[in-house]
Design a protein around this motif. Sequence first.
Motif, PDB file in Angstrom:
ATOM      1  N   ARG A  62     -14.227  -0.897   3.517  1.00  0.00           N
ATOM      2  CA  ARG A  62     -13.487  -0.671   4.768  1.00  0.00           C
ATOM      3  C   ARG A  62     -14.168   0.365   5.649  1.00  0.00           C
ATOM      4  NH1 ARG A  62      -7.629   0.168   5.258  1.00  0.00           N
ATOM      5  NH2 ARG A  62      -8.055   2.162   4.268  1.00  0.00           N
ATOM      6  N   VAL A  73       2.676  -5.360   2.353  1.00  0.00           N
ATOM      7  CA  VAL A  73       1.764  -6.205   3.134  1.00  0.00           C
ATOM      8  C   VAL A  73       1.894  -7.683   2.739  1.00  0.00           C
ATOM      9  CG1 VAL A  73      -0.635  -6.634   3.738  1.00  0.00           C
ATOM     10  CG2 VAL A  73       0.171  -4.294   3.451  1.00  0.00           C
ATOM     11  N   GLY A 121      -3.846  -7.689  10.980  1.00  0.00           N
ATOM     12  CA  GLY A 121      -2.833  -6.916  10.280  1.00  0.00           C
ATOM     13  C   GLY A 121      -1.849  -7.764   9.497  1.00  0.00           C
ATOM     14  N   SER A 122      -2.073  -9.079   9.489  1.00  0.00           N
ATOM     15  CA  SER A 122      -1.121  -9.943   8.790  1.00  0.00           C
ATOM     16  C   SER A 122      -1.361  -9.965   7.281  1.00  0.00           C
ATOM     17  CB  SER A 122      -1.190 -11.356   9.370  1.00  0.00           C
ATOM     18  OG  SER A 122      -2.507 -11.852   9.261  1.00  0.00           O
ATOM     19  N   GLY A 123      -2.444  -9.356   6.819  1.00  0.00           N
ATOM     20  CA  GLY A 123      -2.663  -9.248   5.374  1.00  0.00           C
ATOM     21  C   GLY A 123      -3.738 -10.173   4.830  1.00  0.00           C
ATOM     22  N   LYS A 124      -4.561 -10.732   5.724  1.00  0.00           N
ATOM     23  CA  LYS A 124      -5.585 -11.688   5.282  1.00  0.00           C
ATOM     24  C   LYS A 124      -6.608 -11.014   4.352  1.00  0.00           C
ATOM     25  CE  LYS A 124      -7.029 -12.494   9.505  1.00  0.00           C
ATOM     26  NZ  LYS A 124      -6.188 -11.616  10.342  1.00  0.00           N
ATOM     27  N   SER A 125      -7.126  -9.883   4.812  1.00  0.00           N
ATOM     28  CA  SER A 125      -8.146  -9.191   4.003  1.00  0.00           C
ATOM     29  C   SER A 125      -7.557  -8.708   2.687  1.00  0.00           C
ATOM     30  CB  SER A 125      -8.724  -8.013   4.778  1.00  0.00           C
ATOM     31  OG  SER A 125      -9.411  -8.472   5.910  1.00  0.00           O
ATOM     32  N   THR A 126      -6.306  -8.245   2.763  1.00  0.00           N
ATOM     33  CA  THR A 126      -5.638  -7.786   1.548  1.00  0.00           C
ATOM     34  C   THR A 126      -5.592  -8.911   0.520  1.00  0.00           C
ATOM     35  OG1 THR A 126      -4.311  -6.278   2.876  1.00  0.00           O
ATOM     36  CG2 THR A 126      -3.511  -6.777   0.658  1.00  0.00           C
ATOM     37  N   TYR A 169       0.863  -1.179   0.000  1.00  0.00           N
ATOM     38  CA  TYR A 169       0.000   0.000   0.000  1.00  0.00           C
ATOM     39  C   TYR A 169       0.897   1.225   0.000  1.00  0.00           C
ATOM     40  CZ  TYR A 169      -3.996  -2.951   1.169  1.00  0.00           C
ATOM     41  OH  TYR A 169      -4.982  -3.880   1.147  1.00  0.00           O
TER      42      TYR A 169
HETATM   43  N1  ADP Z   1      -6.122   0.471   1.720  1.00  0.00           N
HETATM   44  C1  ADP Z   1      -5.091   0.418   2.572  1.00  0.00           C
HETATM   45  N2  ADP Z   1      -4.179   1.394   2.569  1.00  0.00           N
HETATM   46  C2  ADP Z   1      -3.129   1.361   3.396  1.00  0.00           C
HETATM   47  N3  ADP Z   1      -2.895   0.380   4.255  1.00  0.00           N
HETATM   48  C3  ADP Z   1      -3.770  -0.630   4.321  1.00  0.00           C
HETATM   49  C4  ADP Z   1      -4.898  -0.671   3.492  1.00  0.00           C
HETATM   50  N4  ADP Z   1      -5.608  -1.803   3.764  1.00  0.00           N
HETATM   51  C5  ADP Z   1      -4.931  -2.432   4.729  1.00  0.00           C
HETATM   52  N5  ADP Z   1      -3.815  -1.748   5.077  1.00  0.00           N
HETATM   53  C6  ADP Z   1      -2.834  -2.157   6.038  1.00  0.00           C
HETATM   54  O1  ADP Z   1      -2.303  -3.367   5.576  1.00  0.00           O
HETATM   55  C7  ADP Z   1      -2.088  -4.250   6.662  1.00  0.00           C
HETATM   56  C8  ADP Z   1      -2.845  -5.536   6.416  1.00  0.00           C
HETATM   57  O2  ADP Z   1      -4.207  -5.267   6.515  1.00  0.00           O
HETATM   58  P1  ADP Z   1      -5.313  -6.395   6.346  1.00  0.00           P
HETATM   59  O3  ADP Z   1      -5.076  -7.109   5.083  1.00  0.00           O
HETATM   60  O4  ADP Z   1      -6.653  -5.728   6.491  1.00  0.00           O
HETATM   61  O5  ADP Z   1      -5.033  -7.329   7.576  1.00  0.00           O
HETATM   62  P2  ADP Z   1      -5.973  -8.398   8.280  1.00  0.00           P
HETATM   63  O6  ADP Z   1      -7.193  -8.521   7.471  1.00  0.00           O
HETATM   64  O7  ADP Z   1      -5.120  -9.611   8.298  1.00  0.00           O
HETATM   65  O8  ADP Z   1      -6.253  -7.860   9.641  1.00  0.00           O
HETATM   66  C9  ADP Z   1      -2.530  -3.507   7.903  1.00  0.00           C
HETATM   67  O9  ADP Z   1      -1.403  -2.942   8.520  1.00  0.00           O
HETATM   68  C10 ADP Z   1      -3.427  -2.435   7.375  1.00  0.00           C
HETATM   69  O10 ADP Z   1      -3.357  -1.285   8.196  1.00  0.00           O
END
Ligand code: ADP
Lengths: 239, 426
Positions: B424, A24, A45-50, A15
Motif C-alpha cells: 500500500r 469492509v 473503497g468498496s473493498g475490491k483490493s481487500t 480493519y
Molecule cells: N490496512 C487497512 N487498514 C484500515 N483500513 C483499510 C486498510 N486497507 C483498506 N482500508 C479501507 O478499507 C476500505 C476498502 O479499501 P479497498 O479494499 O482498498 O478498496 P478498493 O480497492 O475497492 O478501492 C477503504 O475504506 C480503505 O480505506
Amino acid sequence: MSNSIIRVEALHKSYVNGSNSLHVLKGIDMDIQRGEMVSIMGSSGSGKSTLLNILGILDNYDAGSYHLDDIHITKMNETKAAQYRNKYIGFVFQSFNLISFKNAMENVALPLYYQKVSRKKRNNVAMEYLERMGLREWAHHLPSELSGGQKQRIAIARALISKPKVILADEPTGALDSQTSMEVMEILKEVNQTGIAIIIVTHENDIANQTQRIIRLRDGVIESNHINHSFKLESVEVN
Amino acid sequence: MFDKDRWQEIFNAIKQNKLRSVLTAFGVFWGIFMLVTMTGAGNGLMNGITDGFKDFASNSAFVWANNTTKPYKGFRQGRQWNFTNDDMASIRREVPEVDVLAPKLQGWNISNGENVIRGLKTGSFRVNGEMPEYNLIDPNEMVYGRYINDMDIHHRRKVCVIGERVYEVMFDKDEDPVGEYMKVSGVWFQVIGVARSKNPNINIGADKKEVVSLPFTTMQQTFNYGNDVHFFGFTARKGASVSETAEKVTQVLKSKHSIDPEDLEATGHFNVEEQVKMLNYMFLGINALIWIVGIGTLIAGAVGISNIMLVIVRERTKEIGIQRAIGARPWTIVSQILTESVFLTTIAGFLGLALGTLVLHAADMAIIAAQAAKTSEEGTFFKSPEIGLPMALIALAVLVITGLIAGLIPAQKAIRIKPIEALRHE
Ligand SMILES: Nc1ncnc2c1ncn2[C@@H]1O[C@H](COP(=O)(O)OP(=O)(O)O)[C@@H](O)[C@H]1O
Ligand SMILES: [Mg+2]
C-alpha cells in the motif's frame, strides 16, 4: 476434486484501528472455476483490493471460509503462506512492483529463486517467458529503462513463471494508456487460454467487458455476479 | 548463500549510499583496529618485559645484610655484620622450606682497573663467586663449555666462566676459549665456559655479560674472603610462600648474629615472586583495559551497523512486501538482512584486522631495525608486538557474532512488515 479454484463463503473482514473498526467485507460468496477469467468491479473503497488480498493470502479474514484449490485457507504462519502464494498464485499490480535494481530477466526469475532453483536454470526459464511477452531483447534492462506496458508484461511474466493456478491482478491497467491497456488485456487473455484462472480488479468497463464474468461489489457485498454476454459475442466474432 | 541475487541486494544497498556505508563500517573498522593494535602493543610490552626474566626462578628471593638499626644484647646500633658459611648451614638445617640455596660473593675490591689479562688483551670486569646451584635460579645457556660444578667447588679449582662481553674482549672471534688461561686480579684461571644469561634484563651489581664467575669456594680462599657470604639467593619449595620463607630465613640469621628480631632494617631482601605477581596483575589490568576499550568501540560500531540496517529495511519496505507477495519466506528476508549485516561488519572488521596487523608488523620491523642499529647493548622493554592467530580468529568470530547481533533488530523489523502494508506504500 471440485471444479472451483477459488471458493469463498460468507467472508467478513474488518480493519481494526485502535477503537475504530471498519467493516469492509460483509459476507461475500463467490465461486471461481478453474481457468475462468473474472473481473471484480466497484467504486473506490468498496473493498475490491481487500478481497483480492485475502484471496492472495496476503491478509487474513475474520469470518466465513476460503478454499483455494479445495484447500481450506485459514490463519497460517507466514512461511506456509509464502509457500502457497509461490505455488498457486501470481500477482500483477497496478504499479508493476518490479525490483528496481534487478534487470528484467532477474525480476521474472525471482519467484524461482525463492524455490531455490539454480540461477542458470531460472534465468533460462525467465528468458522463455520474456520471449512469450516479446521482450527477449529487453532482458538485461533495468525497470527504469522500460515503458509502463513493458513493465506490466514483465510483471505478468514474473507472475507466470511459478506456474500458478490463478492470477490476481489489482487494476493491472490502471497506470496505462488505453492502447497499452488493450495490449496487456490481450496478453492476459492468452494466458487465460492456457488454463490459468484470472481475477482482474478494475473500475473500467472496457476492461471488465473482456472477461467472462463480472462481479460487482458495493459497500462490501456482492451487488451482482453475472456472465458477460459481450465476451461470448466477441469470442464468437473471433471464431 | 552464494547466489548472485542475494549479493545484488547487498551491493545495491551499499552502492546507493556509499558515504553512509563507509561511515557506518568505519565504526567497526576502528573498533577492531584499536583492539588489534592495542593488544599487539600490550603483548609487545609483556614480551619485552618477561623476555628479560622469563626463565628466572619466580619462586626465588635474594637476601643481604645491612647495618643494624637497633641496639640488642649489649650491641650498639649501627653495627656492621655479614653472612658466613655457617649461616648457610643453619638455614639448610632450620628452614626446610628452602629448596635451592646459592651463596654469592661480589668481588668489588678485586675488580678495579684492567684486572683481567690474557696476553696482550686486557679488560676490566666484575669478578663474582658462584655456586653451581645459582644456575637453577638464574639460568644460563652455555655458548662454550660448561658452568661451574660441584667438583670445582669441592676442589676449589682455579677455573672461571665468563660472560659474552668478556669473551669478545679477551678472545679472537670464533676462538674456542675452553681450556685457555686468563689472569684474573693477579691469579691464573682456566676458562671452562662462556655463559649467556637467559634473563638478560635482571642484573645484580653488574651486567652479566661483563662478569667473570669463579667457583664460590675458590674465590673465598684465593681472594681472602674467609667464610664470608656477601649475599645469597634461594628458592622456596613447592607450596611454600617465598615471603614467609624469607621471613624465617632472616629470623634464623638474626638470632645467629644477636640482632633484634624486631630490627627490620638489618636485612634486606628482594622477593622475585612478589615482583612477578605485581607484573602479572599489571598485565592483567592492561589486557582488561584493552578489551574494555576495544569491545566498547566495537559495540559502538555494531550499534552503527544496526542503525544503518534499520534505515535500509525502512527504505526497502516496499521491496520486501513485493518479495513476500511473490513467495519469499520470512526466513529468506531475515537471512538476507543478517547476511548484509554480517557482511558489512566482517568486511569492515577484516580491514581493521588487516591494517592493525600491518601497523604491528611495521612496528616490529622498526624495533628490530632500531635494535640492530643500537650500539650499546641495553635491555629492551618492547618486543614482538604481535597478535597470535588464535586472537585473530577470535576477533573474526567476534565480528561475525557482532554482525549477527547488529542485524537481529533490523531483521525482526523486516519480518514484521506485512506484505499488504508494504504494497500500500505507494
Ligand atoms: N490496512 C487497512 N487498514 C484500515 N483500513 C483499510 C486498510 N486497507 C483498506 N482500508 C479501507 O478499507 C476500505 C476498502 O479499501 P479497498 O479494499 O482498498 O478498496 P478498493 O480497492 O475497492 O478501492 C477503504 O475504506 C480503505 O480505506
Ligand atoms: Mg484498490
